[in-house]
Motif scaffolding. Sequence first.
Motif, PDB file in Angstrom:
ATOM      1  N   LEU A   1      89.978  34.371 -12.405  1.00  0.00           N
ATOM      2  CA  LEU A   1      91.434  34.523 -12.411  1.00  0.00           C
ATOM      3  C   LEU A   1      92.128  33.199 -12.149  1.00  0.00           C
ATOM      4  O   LEU A   1      91.776  32.475 -11.215  1.00  0.00           O
ATOM      5  CB  LEU A   1      91.875  35.523 -11.331  1.00  0.00           C
ATOM      6  N   THR A   2      93.124  32.907 -12.975  1.00  0.00           N
ATOM      7  CA  THR A   2      94.028  31.779 -12.719  1.00  0.00           C
ATOM      8  C   THR A   2      95.410  32.402 -12.530  1.00  0.00           C
ATOM      9  O   THR A   2      96.136  32.614 -13.483  1.00  0.00           O
ATOM     10  CB  THR A   2      94.027  30.782 -13.893  1.00  0.00           C
ATOM     11  N   THR A   3      95.756  32.743 -11.303  1.00  0.00           N
ATOM     12  CA  THR A   3      96.922  33.596 -11.059  1.00  0.00           C
ATOM     13  C   THR A   3      98.229  32.815 -11.053  1.00  0.00           C
ATOM     14  O   THR A   3      98.281  31.653 -10.676  1.00  0.00           O
ATOM     15  CB  THR A   3      96.776  34.353  -9.727  1.00  0.00           C
ATOM     16  N   TRP A   4      99.301  33.503 -11.456  1.00  0.00           N
ATOM     17  CA  TRP A   4     100.610  32.866 -11.513  1.00  0.00           C
ATOM     18  C   TRP A   4     101.616  33.596 -10.614  1.00  0.00           C
ATOM     19  O   TRP A   4     101.403  34.719 -10.213  1.00  0.00           O
ATOM     20  CB  TRP A   4     101.140  32.792 -12.951  1.00  0.00           C
TER      21      TRP A   4
ATOM     22  N   GLN B   1      92.925  46.302  -7.967  1.00  0.00           N
ATOM     23  CA  GLN B   1      92.400  47.623  -8.333  1.00  0.00           C
ATOM     24  C   GLN B   1      91.970  47.708  -9.800  1.00  0.00           C
ATOM     25  O   GLN B   1      90.808  48.002 -10.088  1.00  0.00           O
ATOM     26  CB  GLN B   1      93.455  48.696  -8.029  1.00  0.00           C
ATOM     27  N   GLU B   2      92.893  47.437 -10.719  1.00  0.00           N
ATOM     28  CA  GLU B   2      92.576  47.629 -12.132  1.00  0.00           C
ATOM     29  C   GLU B   2      91.408  46.759 -12.596  1.00  0.00           C
ATOM     30  O   GLU B   2      90.541  47.206 -13.348  1.00  0.00           O
ATOM     31  CB  GLU B   2      93.810  47.343 -12.999  1.00  0.00           C
ATOM     32  N   TYR B   3      91.384  45.497 -12.161  1.00  0.00           N
ATOM     33  CA  TYR B   3      90.340  44.572 -12.607  1.00  0.00           C
ATOM     34  C   TYR B   3      89.077  44.616 -11.747  1.00  0.00           C
ATOM     35  O   TYR B   3      88.138  43.857 -12.000  1.00  0.00           O
ATOM     36  CB  TYR B   3      90.862  43.134 -12.588  1.00  0.00           C
ATOM     37  N   ALA B   4      89.028  45.472 -10.741  1.00  0.00           N
ATOM     38  CA  ALA B   4      87.960  45.413  -9.739  1.00  0.00           C
ATOM     39  C   ALA B   4      86.556  45.404 -10.347  1.00  0.00           C
ATOM     40  O   ALA B   4      85.681  44.653  -9.912  1.00  0.00           O
ATOM     41  CB  ALA B   4      88.103  46.576  -8.757  1.00  0.00           C
ATOM     42  N   ARG B   5      86.309  46.217 -11.370  1.00  0.00           N
ATOM     43  CA  ARG B   5      84.978  46.288 -11.964  1.00  0.00           C
ATOM     44  C   ARG B   5      84.650  45.062 -12.820  1.00  0.00           C
ATOM     45  O   ARG B   5      83.478  44.767 -13.076  1.00  0.00           O
ATOM     46  CB  ARG B   5      84.866  47.553 -12.821  1.00  0.00           C
ATOM     47  N   LEU B   6      85.669  44.362 -13.290  1.00  0.00           N
ATOM     48  CA  LEU B   6      85.440  43.264 -14.238  1.00  0.00           C
ATOM     49  C   LEU B   6      84.838  42.020 -13.589  1.00  0.00           C
ATOM     50  O   LEU B   6      84.165  41.238 -14.266  1.00  0.00           O
ATOM     51  CB  LEU B   6      86.750  42.876 -14.933  1.00  0.00           C
ATOM     52  N   TYR B   7      85.076  41.834 -12.310  1.00  0.00           N
ATOM     53  CA  TYR B   7      84.573  40.628 -11.646  1.00  0.00           C
ATOM     54  C   TYR B   7      83.040  40.608 -11.642  1.00  0.00           C
ATOM     55  O   TYR B   7      82.430  39.582 -11.964  1.00  0.00           O
ATOM     56  CB  TYR B   7      85.120  40.532 -10.222  1.00  0.00           C
TER      57      TYR B   7
ATOM     58  N   ALA C   1      97.374  34.398  -1.424  1.00  0.00           N
ATOM     59  CA  ALA C   1      96.850  34.568  -2.781  1.00  0.00           C
ATOM     60  C   ALA C   1      95.537  33.813  -2.945  1.00  0.00           C
ATOM     61  O   ALA C   1      94.589  34.301  -3.574  1.00  0.00           O
ATOM     62  CB  ALA C   1      97.878  34.094  -3.807  1.00  0.00           C
ATOM     63  N   ASN C   2      95.470  32.644  -2.360  1.00  0.00           N
ATOM     64  CA  ASN C   2      94.273  31.806  -2.439  1.00  0.00           C
ATOM     65  C   ASN C   2      93.090  32.427  -1.690  1.00  0.00           C
ATOM     66  O   ASN C   2      91.932  32.132  -1.980  1.00  0.00           O
ATOM     67  CB  ASN C   2      94.596  30.423  -1.870  1.00  0.00           C
ATOM     68  N   HIS C   3      93.391  33.291  -0.734  1.00  0.00           N
ATOM     69  CA  HIS C   3      92.350  33.892   0.103  1.00  0.00           C
ATOM     70  C   HIS C   3      91.485  34.888  -0.672  1.00  0.00           C
ATOM     71  O   HIS C   3      90.341  35.141  -0.292  1.00  0.00           O
ATOM     72  CB  HIS C   3      93.003  34.592   1.302  1.00  0.00           C
ATOM     73  N   ASN C   4      91.997  35.450  -1.751  1.00  0.00           N
ATOM     74  CA  ASN C   4      91.252  36.435  -2.536  1.00  0.00           C
ATOM     75  C   ASN C   4      90.055  35.746  -3.201  1.00  0.00           C
ATOM     76  O   ASN C   4      90.228  34.809  -3.983  1.00  0.00           O
ATOM     77  CB  ASN C   4      92.159  37.043  -3.605  1.00  0.00           C
ATOM     78  N   PRO C   5      88.837  36.176  -2.944  1.00  0.00           N
ATOM     79  CA  PRO C   5      87.660  35.487  -3.477  1.00  0.00           C
ATOM     80  C   PRO C   5      87.525  35.571  -4.990  1.00  0.00           C
ATOM     81  O   PRO C   5      86.770  34.793  -5.588  1.00  0.00           O
ATOM     82  CB  PRO C   5      86.490  36.197  -2.782  1.00  0.00           C
ATOM     83  N   HIS C   6      88.245  36.489  -5.629  1.00  0.00           N
ATOM     84  CA  HIS C   6      88.181  36.609  -7.082  1.00  0.00           C
ATOM     85  C   HIS C   6      89.150  35.648  -7.789  1.00  0.00           C
ATOM     86  O   HIS C   6      89.085  35.514  -9.017  1.00  0.00           O
ATOM     87  CB  HIS C   6      88.480  38.045  -7.512  1.00  0.00           C
ATOM     88  N   VAL C   7      90.020  35.004  -7.032  1.00  0.00           N
ATOM     89  CA  VAL C   7      90.984  34.061  -7.601  1.00  0.00           C
ATOM     90  C   VAL C   7      90.331  32.690  -7.701  1.00  0.00           C
ATOM     91  O   VAL C   7      89.945  32.099  -6.694  1.00  0.00           O
ATOM     92  CB  VAL C   7      92.258  33.998  -6.733  1.00  0.00           C
ATOM     93  N   SER C   8      90.208  32.185  -8.918  1.00  0.00           N
ATOM     94  CA  SER C   8      89.635  30.857  -9.110  1.00  0.00           C
ATOM     95  C   SER C   8      90.641  29.775  -8.738  1.00  0.00           C
ATOM     96  O   SER C   8      90.290  28.766  -8.129  1.00  0.00           O
ATOM     97  CB  SER C   8      89.190  30.677 -10.566  1.00  0.00           C
ATOM     98  N   THR C   9      91.907  29.980  -9.117  1.00  0.00           N
ATOM     99  CA  THR C   9      92.950  29.015  -8.776  1.00  0.00           C
ATOM    100  C   THR C   9      94.303  29.714  -8.737  1.00  0.00           C
ATOM    101  O   THR C   9      94.532  30.682  -9.481  1.00  0.00           O
ATOM    102  CB  THR C   9      92.989  27.850  -9.791  1.00  0.00           C
TER     103      THR C   9
ATOM    104  N   GLU D   1      91.229  35.465 -16.958  1.00  0.00           N
ATOM    105  CA  GLU D   1      92.480  36.196 -17.130  1.00  0.00           C
ATOM    106  C   GLU D   1      93.535  35.539 -16.241  1.00  0.00           C
ATOM    107  O   GLU D   1      93.223  35.058 -15.145  1.00  0.00           O
ATOM    108  CB  GLU D   1      92.289  37.670 -16.753  1.00  0.00           C
ATOM    109  N   GLN D   2      94.772  35.503 -16.739  1.00  0.00           N
ATOM    110  CA  GLN D   2      95.865  34.919 -15.952  1.00  0.00           C
ATOM    111  C   GLN D   2      96.913  35.992 -15.659  1.00  0.00           C
ATOM    112  O   GLN D   2      97.837  36.222 -16.436  1.00  0.00           O
ATOM    113  CB  GLN D   2      96.511  33.740 -16.685  1.00  0.00           C
ATOM    114  N   PRO D   3      96.768  36.684 -14.527  1.00  0.00           N
ATOM    115  CA  PRO D   3      97.719  37.722 -14.149  1.00  0.00           C
ATOM    116  C   PRO D   3      98.711  37.235 -13.091  1.00  0.00           C
ATOM    117  O   PRO D   3      98.450  36.283 -12.353  1.00  0.00           O
ATOM    118  CB  PRO D   3      96.813  38.794 -13.544  1.00  0.00           C
ATOM    119  N   GLN D   4      99.826  37.929 -13.025  1.00  0.00           N
ATOM    120  CA  GLN D   4     100.742  37.722 -11.904  1.00  0.00           C
ATOM    121  C   GLN D   4     100.078  38.275 -10.645  1.00  0.00           C
ATOM    122  O   GLN D   4      99.503  39.359 -10.664  1.00  0.00           O
ATOM    123  CB  GLN D   4     102.065  38.443 -12.164  1.00  0.00           C
TER     124      GLN D   4
END
Length: 326
Positions: free
Chosen positions: A209-212, A196-202, A277-285, A182-185
């Motif tokens: 996540l490829t965040t923008w 919060q919203e995606y917490a269960r999906l990981y 943003a990079n520190h979040n372990p669920h963020v791939s890039t 998923e690519q979220p802001q």
Amino acid sequence: MQYRRLGRSGLKVSELSLGSWVTYHNQVDTKAATEMLAAAFDAGVNFFDNAEVYAMGKSEVVMGEAFKALKWPRLSYIVSTKFFWGISREANTVNAKDTLNRKYLMQAIDGSLARLGLDFIDLVYCHRPDPHTPIEETVRAMSDMITQGKALYWGTSEWSAADIRAAWEIAERHHLHKPVMEQPQYHLFHRQRVEQEYARLYEDLGLGLTTWSPLASGLLTGKYKAGIPEGSRGSLENMAWMREQLQDAAKNAAVAELEKLAAELGGNVAQLAIAWANHNPHVSTVILGASKLSQLQDNLAALALAPKLTPEVLERIDAITKPLAK
């Protein structure tokens, strides 16, 4: 540069990546794009993000011309594009309606391949949810892109957790290719969806996540504290809709406080925001954007701040920004 798996897939993406929204064609021509892609690649970046709708297809053309000039081995880099709005004026392609239907998607991928000059695209996204097309139709079309060898992985961008789960379960039930990413802001003032919203999906789905927008479209650089500077993203006519948020007084005051903290750590506020943003372990890039080489180089230097984000520093960042975040 470190590399992280894209969710539960085996694909590894660089922790920082380079995108083309707003900049390519509008601010960055092929020569400048080639120069910045080369600099990013030399720094270890292997993922380059695009979308069909960016500059109405011209962003893909610029990036494709840059790839052709650079002559990199195809295995060495990852490219994405996204589909939803369409770039022509025919039915099924133009409005935020019926634009994730099978007809549109199966033709959109061919257009992107031609503009990028590639035989396949690594990551393809449904750029927004489409309430007018059954999710199963979209899932089957995206899965077929992969089966046909035109794409390797597919995912979503700014979908709700419920819709992502529904798409994944449809794919699981029918033995189709599942959405991987998923690519979220995601930035200091925009956290709720990722945290919060995606917490269960990981854990449940292995979502990557490829965040923008790690810099909130430039707000987290500090450049908008005294208004809209000439030549900035906020000064572009097609970006006029974001000027109010860029001049938000409370957020700019918070940015001023973050600047002091960043200076203590030996960096600047933009680097601090990217490192956070990079520190979040669920963020791939974390996808970076840049209109010139010096800006890109400065943003890539955010990695030097990563080891300095101690629990104490993170608490100080939260105290400054979390009350203003949504």
